[in-house]
Design an enzyme around this catalytic site. Structure first.
Site, PDB file in Angstrom:
ATOM      1  CG  ASP A 121      -4.425   3.262  -2.612  1.00  0.00           C
ATOM      2  OD1 ASP A 121      -5.554   2.844  -2.923  1.00  0.00           O
ATOM      3  OD2 ASP A 121      -3.431   2.531  -2.542  1.00  0.00           O
ATOM      4  CG  ASP A 139      -8.459  -0.279  -1.152  1.00  0.00           C
ATOM      5  OD1 ASP A 139      -8.473  -1.203  -1.980  1.00  0.00           O
ATOM      6  OD2 ASP A 139      -7.562   0.586  -1.118  1.00  0.00           O
TER       7      ASP A 139
END
Length: 167
Positions: A121, A139
């Site tokens: 991330d 995401d």
């Protein structure tokens, strides 16, 4: 299978692959150029940063360390989403695009889990003082895709409501 144009049977899979490649490339770049951990690269002060982190769980690091549960869930989800994708009607453009986005996002994060044991991330947002969990392109695909599927559902409901009001 509901009516799909031949071009749609090519365009949607290509779109899914492009989104997966974009997700993986951005993760590779983030992993190689960003410092690991809490030090973020400021883009817009107190709003938008690039901060590289690894996530061994799900959203908000839930169920950390249960990688195979997420892999199995992703495989099942991609199968179910593919089924529902092919059940859509030709006019359900938002839903079709949404299903393609969610499939791409699920595959992108699943690839990380299988290859690395964690998800990479790097997008870090602070909105109205709330520091959102750090996320990635996969995401974004999942959230945007779900939004489009919901939008398509409400659009259909609105059409039916308008028809009932006319009669």
């Amino acid at each position: 299978m509901n009516k799909f144009k031949k071009t749609e049977l090519v365009i949607y899979p290509i779109f899914i692959v492009v989104m997966i490649v974009l997700d993986q490339i951005t993760k590779i770049i983030a992993q190689s150029v960003l410092p690991f951990g809490g030090t973020g690269v400021k883009v817009i002060d107190r709003f938008f940063y690039f901060t590289y982190m690894t996530n061994y769980g799900g959203a908000w690091s839930l169920f950390e360390g249960h990688t195979w549960i997420f892999v199995i869930a992703a495989v099942v989800a991609v199968g179910a989403l593919g089924y529902f994708f092919f059940k859509t009607k030709p006019e359900d453009k938002f839903a079709r695009f949404g299903f393609a986005l969610v499939i791409a996002g699920a595959i992108g994060n699943c690839m990380d889990r299988i290859m690395l044991g964690f998800v990479r991330d790097f997008v870090d947002l602070i909105i109205f003082g709330y520091d959102f969990p750090i996320f990635n392109i996969a995401d974004i695909c999942i959230v945007l895709g779900v939004f489009l599927i919901i939008l398509d559902t409400f659009e259909e409901e609105l059409k039916q409501w308008r028809q009932s009001r006319k009669s």
